[in-house]
Design an enzyme around this catalytic site. Structure first.
Site, mmCIF file in Angstrom:
data_model
loop_
_atom_site.group_PDB
_atom_site.id
_atom_site.type_symbol
_atom_site.label_atom_id
_atom_site.label_comp_id
_atom_site.label_asym_id
_atom_site.label_seq_id
_atom_site.Cartn_x
_atom_site.Cartn_y
_atom_site.Cartn_z
ATOM 1 N N GLU A 83 36.873 -25.620 -11.787
ATOM 2 C CA GLU A 83 36.897 -24.176 -11.582
ATOM 3 C C GLU A 83 37.857 -24.539 -10.274
ATOM 4 O OE1 GLU A 83 32.509 -23.308 -11.202
ATOM 5 O OE2 GLU A 83 33.569 -22.014 -10.622
ATOM 6 N N CYS A 120 30.913 -23.271 -13.992
ATOM 7 C CA CYS A 120 30.151 -24.544 -13.204
ATOM 8 C C CYS A 120 29.620 -25.225 -14.680
ATOM 9 C CB CYS A 120 28.794 -24.127 -13.224
ATOM 10 S SG CYS A 120 29.376 -23.504 -11.536
ATOM 11 N N HIS A 132 21.674 -26.661 -13.819
ATOM 12 C CA HIS A 132 22.501 -26.413 -13.217
ATOM 13 C C HIS A 132 22.222 -25.635 -11.422
ATOM 14 C CE1 HIS A 132 26.203 -24.486 -11.167
ATOM 15 N NE2 HIS A 132 25.652 -23.974 -11.361
HETATM 16 N N1 CAA Z 1 12.269 -17.229 5.381
HETATM 17 C C1 CAA Z 1 11.862 -17.848 3.966
HETATM 18 N N2 CAA Z 1 13.267 -17.099 2.730
HETATM 19 C C2 CAA Z 1 13.810 -16.059 3.592
HETATM 20 C C3 CAA Z 1 14.068 -15.905 5.026
HETATM 21 C C4 CAA Z 1 13.180 -16.142 5.822
HETATM 22 N N3 CAA Z 1 13.433 -16.159 6.522
HETATM 23 N N4 CAA Z 1 15.124 -14.759 4.404
HETATM 24 C C5 CAA Z 1 14.920 -14.585 3.645
HETATM 25 N N5 CAA Z 1 14.470 -15.443 2.290
HETATM 26 C C6 CAA Z 1 14.819 -15.830 1.143
HETATM 27 C C7 CAA Z 1 14.100 -14.368 0.003
HETATM 28 O O1 CAA Z 1 13.479 -13.658 0.153
HETATM 29 C C8 CAA Z 1 15.651 -14.685 -0.799
HETATM 30 O O2 CAA Z 1 14.246 -15.366 -1.742
HETATM 31 P P1 CAA Z 1 13.879 -14.938 -3.464
HETATM 32 O O3 CAA Z 1 15.124 -15.381 -3.740
HETATM 33 O O4 CAA Z 1 13.653 -15.893 -4.119
HETATM 34 O O5 CAA Z 1 13.735 -13.206 -3.332
HETATM 35 C C9 CAA Z 1 15.961 -15.602 -0.419
HETATM 36 O O6 CAA Z 1 15.502 -16.669 1.006
HETATM 37 C C10 CAA Z 1 17.973 -15.451 -0.431
HETATM 38 O O7 CAA Z 1 17.643 -14.241 0.368
HETATM 39 P P2 CAA Z 1 18.544 -13.168 -0.758
HETATM 40 O O8 CAA Z 1 18.307 -12.812 -1.974
HETATM 41 O O9 CAA Z 1 18.364 -11.669 0.819
HETATM 42 O O10 CAA Z 1 19.839 -13.740 -0.042
HETATM 43 P P3 CAA Z 1 21.159 -12.707 0.071
HETATM 44 O O11 CAA Z 1 21.209 -11.308 0.194
HETATM 45 O O12 CAA Z 1 21.956 -13.516 1.232
HETATM 46 O O13 CAA Z 1 21.912 -13.498 -1.359
HETATM 47 C C11 CAA Z 1 23.225 -15.230 -3.300
HETATM 48 C C12 CAA Z 1 21.830 -14.915 -2.499
HETATM 49 C C13 CAA Z 1 23.094 -13.979 -4.050
HETATM 50 C C14 CAA Z 1 22.249 -15.658 -4.166
HETATM 51 C C15 CAA Z 1 23.973 -15.474 -2.395
HETATM 52 O O14 CAA Z 1 24.189 -16.502 -1.894
HETATM 53 C C16 CAA Z 1 24.986 -15.441 -3.380
HETATM 54 O O15 CAA Z 1 25.399 -14.817 -3.892
HETATM 55 N N6 CAA Z 1 25.661 -16.548 -3.820
HETATM 56 C C17 CAA Z 1 26.292 -16.728 -4.633
HETATM 57 C C18 CAA Z 1 26.223 -16.751 -6.204
HETATM 58 C C19 CAA Z 1 25.650 -17.055 -6.892
HETATM 59 O O16 CAA Z 1 24.902 -18.831 -5.988
HETATM 60 N N7 CAA Z 1 24.386 -17.318 -7.425
HETATM 61 C C20 CAA Z 1 23.968 -18.202 -8.601
HETATM 62 C C21 CAA Z 1 23.427 -17.844 -10.247
HETATM 63 S S1 CAA Z 1 25.527 -17.721 -10.428
HETATM 64 C C22 CAA Z 1 25.693 -19.473 -11.043
HETATM 65 O O17 CAA Z 1 24.661 -20.381 -11.117
HETATM 66 C C23 CAA Z 1 27.256 -19.910 -10.813
HETATM 67 C C24 CAA Z 1 27.668 -20.448 -9.552
HETATM 68 O O18 CAA Z 1 27.304 -21.406 -9.354
HETATM 69 C C25 CAA Z 1 28.135 -19.938 -8.641
#
Ligand code: CAA
Length: 403
Positions: free
Chosen positions: A84, A116, A238
């Site tokens: 992709e 993916c 994945h």
């Molecule tokens: N200690 C331990 N854990 C902590 C922490 C700390 N100090 N601070 C935060 N966390 C945890 C949170 O509780 C959360 O866990 P849960 O989801 O279990 O509640 C985790 O860390 C992530 O925290 P946030 O949700 O606050 O993080 P974020 O706002 O930065 O976003 C995300 C996380 C949405 C995955 C972001 O990284 C993102 O947008 N990633 C790209 C999209 C993605 O990967 N999506 C996955 C599904 S789509 C897919 O699979 C296709 C693909 O390949 C893209």
């Protein structure tokens, strides 16, 4: 529903990753983020970062070269390259790789795309081609560079790698089974318009869409006569970030009314995450780095069924099963895989940022690309709007592609 036809599946599996690596400690330092958010919250410790002269073509060729070296090129009549993060809108990356590897002219070479999920489509097409003619082998390559905007939530989930698989009859590693469970739903959770370098994503929507797709693909799998969940020795999901695989399995157990015992989840999913936790998201290659990790890390899996959940945003998902072949351990590339991860040169945040911000001129002039990679293939230049690839001189036979 499981077929008694010739067994077909993954005969060889090899992956390659980039020249550079950014530890998440460096990213956490820059953002002032607690490192536990990365190490525990998303389950990532480091991300592979491509050198200027690396891309999906060089990574794909590097992953596939050992497969061709071991098995020969003669019976490969199809090369399917899933990505992709393509480098051209018309010419398939498979043709460049075909040239770099010196594959026979009497072959088809095609690129596939569905986020993916693409490599799983390629794998299933390959299995069907081999069933049609068991004398043929299909080279399936998944290759991706995951790039999000600097300072965006997705940034910590970047990565890059390629996985190459040789698909054939009586496979040495994994016999791919029927049926598959399928699911397609039009969701704007993650996408990359043609004019953009970095992906766009709605993070929370993407996580929800992934979990819904797991449930739907599993339901379809069972409705078509698939195995029960407790038959599987391990589950490869994945892994956009490794914690997502744990979330997905917990979700499936909850939906099915099973006990979501954390130790049981760790046993089923943990061994699939070793490479992805230090490589990052390699998009369509990630599921197959998960398989490589499982085969390289786990206790003997001979004869054991493994479940695969492939998810591609947008979205398409497939659940399928494979049985690990007797004697598979004699065919693994564990040392090479560990070396691919260990040999990367660490970057500091400034070095990573400079590479992230680098763009190539688009004026059609002659632009040599500075040599950086110590990998076997490199992007040597952009010349007249063409990408010029070469095997580095350490390779036994020097080949070029794109000229
Ligand atoms: N200690 C331990 N854990 C902590 C922490 C700390 N100090 N601070 C935060 N966390 C945890 C949170 O509780 C959360 O866990 P849960 O989801 O279990 O509640 C985790 O860390 C992530 O925290 P946030 O949700 O606050 O993080 P974020 O706002 O930065 O976003 C995300 C996380 C949405 C995955 C972001 O990284 C993102 O947008 N990633 C790209 C999209 C993605 O990967 N999506 C996955 C599904 S789509 C897919 O699979 C296709 C693909 O390949 C893209």
């Amino acid at each position: 529903m499981r077929s008694s036809r010739t067994t077909v599946g993954i005969h060889d599996l090899s992956f390659a990753t980039t020249e550079f690596v950014l530890p998440h400690t460096a990213l956490a330092g820059h953002h002032g983020t607690e490192i536990a958010k990365y190490h525990v919250g998303i389950g990532q410790r480091a991300m592979s970062v491509p050198a200027l002269d690396e891309d999906i073509v060089t990574l794909a060729a590097a992953a596939a070269a050992p497969v061709v070296a071991r098995h020969g090129a003669e019976r490969i009549r199809t090369v399917l390259l899933a990505t992709e993060s393509s480098v051209d809108q018309a010419k398939s990356a498979a043709v460049y790789v075909h040239a770099l590897l010196g594959l026979p002219a009497a072959a088809r070479a095609v690129e596939l795309k569905q986020a993916c999920y693409g490599a799983t489509a390629a794998l299933q097409l390959a299995v069907a081609l081999v069933h049609r003619d068991p004398a043929q082998r299909v080279l399936v390559i998944a290759s991706d560079v995951s790039k999000y905007e600097l300072d965006s939530p997705g940034e910590a989930t970047q990565g890059a790698a390629a996985a190459a698989m040789l698909i054939g009859p009586d496979p040495a590693l994994v016999r791919v089974e029927e049926p598959s469970g399928l699911h397609t739903a039009d969701v704007m959770d993650f996408w990359r318009p043609n004019y953009r370098d970095a992906a766009l994503v709605d993070g929370p929507t993407s996580v929800t869409a992934y979990l819904r797709a797991v449930e739907a693909a599993w339901t379809d799998y069972r409705e078509h006569g698939g195995r029960k969940l407790d038959e599987f020795a391990a589950l490869c999901y994945h892994q956009p970030f490794t914690r997502m695989a744990f979330k997905a399995h917990r979700h499936l157990l909850n939906v099915l009314g099973h006990d979501p015992d954390p130790d049981g989840i760790a046993r089923a999913v943990g061994p699939t995450t070793a490479y992805n936790s230090v490589v990052g998201n390699s998009y369509t290659a990630s599921l197959y780095l998960g398989l490589a990790s499982l085969l390289d890390q786990a206790d003997d899996l001979t004869g054991r069924p493994v479940g695969f959940l492939s998810y591609g945003s947008g979205s398409v998902a497939e659940f399928f099963a494979g049985t690990v072949a007797p004697g598979y351990r004699d065919h693994l590339r564990t040392a090479a895989h560990r070396e691919a991860v260990a040999r990367r040169q660490p970057l500091d945040y400034a070095g990573y940022r400079a590479l992230h911000e680098q763009t190539f001129p688009v004026d059609g002039g002659d632009h040599p690309v500075p040599p950086q990679t110590t990998g076997p293939f490199r992007l040597a230049a952009l010349r007249g709007h063409k990408r010029i690839y070469e095997a580095r001189s350490e390779q036994r036979s020097v080949r070029t592609a794109g000229q």
